[in-house]
Design a protein around this motif. Structure first.
Motif: not given
Length: 292
Positions: A83-102
């Motif tokens: 069921n689409s509500r049951g699984v979430v997929v994340h594909s992580f690419k090169t970190p963004s500028k905002n992500e690099l601030k953390h």
């Protein structure tokens, strides 16, 4: 099909990458393996419905492997029945500028699955001790204290990251996230075949990048880094599994079987019982609906 023990694929002792298998014979034809996957993924999807109703556990599936290892197609095939509500997929690419601030784990933390759901990380927090170790100059983009040049990044830096990742995963496990980490292990020869296929088939051309060939030249360096990851971060609460992946169909089945057998070993995951006052009136509620 040959029976197999999922512990055969779990990292529980020192790993030497060049001694690990990229192929395995399951004693079955491709069609039989495909049928077995179809059955297992249906069972897994049904179990996820129960897990969703139970609402106390989440499952985190981490997929790592060299380019062309088959991560995308594995996700599509293994979770097709969900069921689409049951699984979430994340594909992580090169970190963004905002992500690099953390800190480097932040973007992964906020992507974690809710209780009751499966979360799939297509490439994971381990990129921070794989790609960055092969290309340590990327670490400079994190603007870390006391790291101003590549020579500041020594072995103790990587050991510290392994410890931080282990602590991160231990916290998740202690709070109800069941963690699976799969290294899709392909041979260099098989990668060559798959890259050529991308170039030879027009409909696959979009998947090819010249950068794939640059990274391929660093194969040995990547294998050394994967070996360090497997030997430093496979734990009882967050084990690594090395999946022979020269055959995509075999890899998909193995992953689905490991997921299903492990998840169903949690005997406390079951659908909640109705409150007694509701259960006592089920017949009454049925009659109300029939008499509308």
């Amino acid at each position: 099909m040959k029976a197999f023990n999922i512990s055969d694929y779990k990292v529980s002792k020192k790993v030497i990458i060049e001694e690990t298998a990229t192929k395995v014979d399951l004693g079955a034809s491709e069609d039989e393996i495909k049928d077995a996957l179809r059955t297992t993924r249906k069972d897994l999807a049904k179990f996820q419905d129960t897990m969703y109703a139970h609402g106390k556990y989440a499952a985190l599936i981490c997929l790592q492997g060299m380019d062309t290892a088959g991560k995308d197609s594995l996700i599509r095939e293994v979770f097709e029945e969900f069921n689409s509500r049951g699984v979430v997929v994340h594909s992580f690419k090169t970190p963004s500028k905002n992500e690099l601030k953390h800190d480097y784990l932040w973007r992964h933390y906020i992507a974690l699955p809710q209780r009751g759901k499966f979360g799939v990380f297509n490439r994971t927090h381990y990129e921070n001790v794989l790609v960055t170790r092969v290309h340590p100059e990327y670490i400079l983009n994190e603007n870390l204290p006391n790291i101003t040049k590549v020579s500041d990044i020594d072995e103790s830096f990587w050991q510290q990251r392994f410890e931080q990742i282990n602590a991160f995963e231990k916290t998740l496990s202690e709070n109800g996230t069941i963690i699976f980490k799969f290294f899709l292990n392909i041979s260099k020869e098989e990668q060559k075949h798959r890259l050529l296929r991308r170039l030879n088939k027009k409909e696959k051309n979009w998947k090819f990048s010249p950068g794939d060939l640059k990274e391929r030249k660093l194969w040995d360096e990547y294998m050394e880094c994967y070996e360090a990851v497997l030997n430093n971060t496979s734990t009882e609460y967050a084990p690594w599994y090395i999946i022979p992946s020269d055959s995509k169909k075999t890899a998909r089945y193995l992953v689905s079987k490991i997921l299903y057998e492990t998840m169903t070993s949690y005997k406390d995951i079951k659908e909640p019982e109705l409150a007694p006052e509701i259960e006592a009136k089920i017949s009454e509620y049925k009659e109300q609906l029939k008499n509308e």
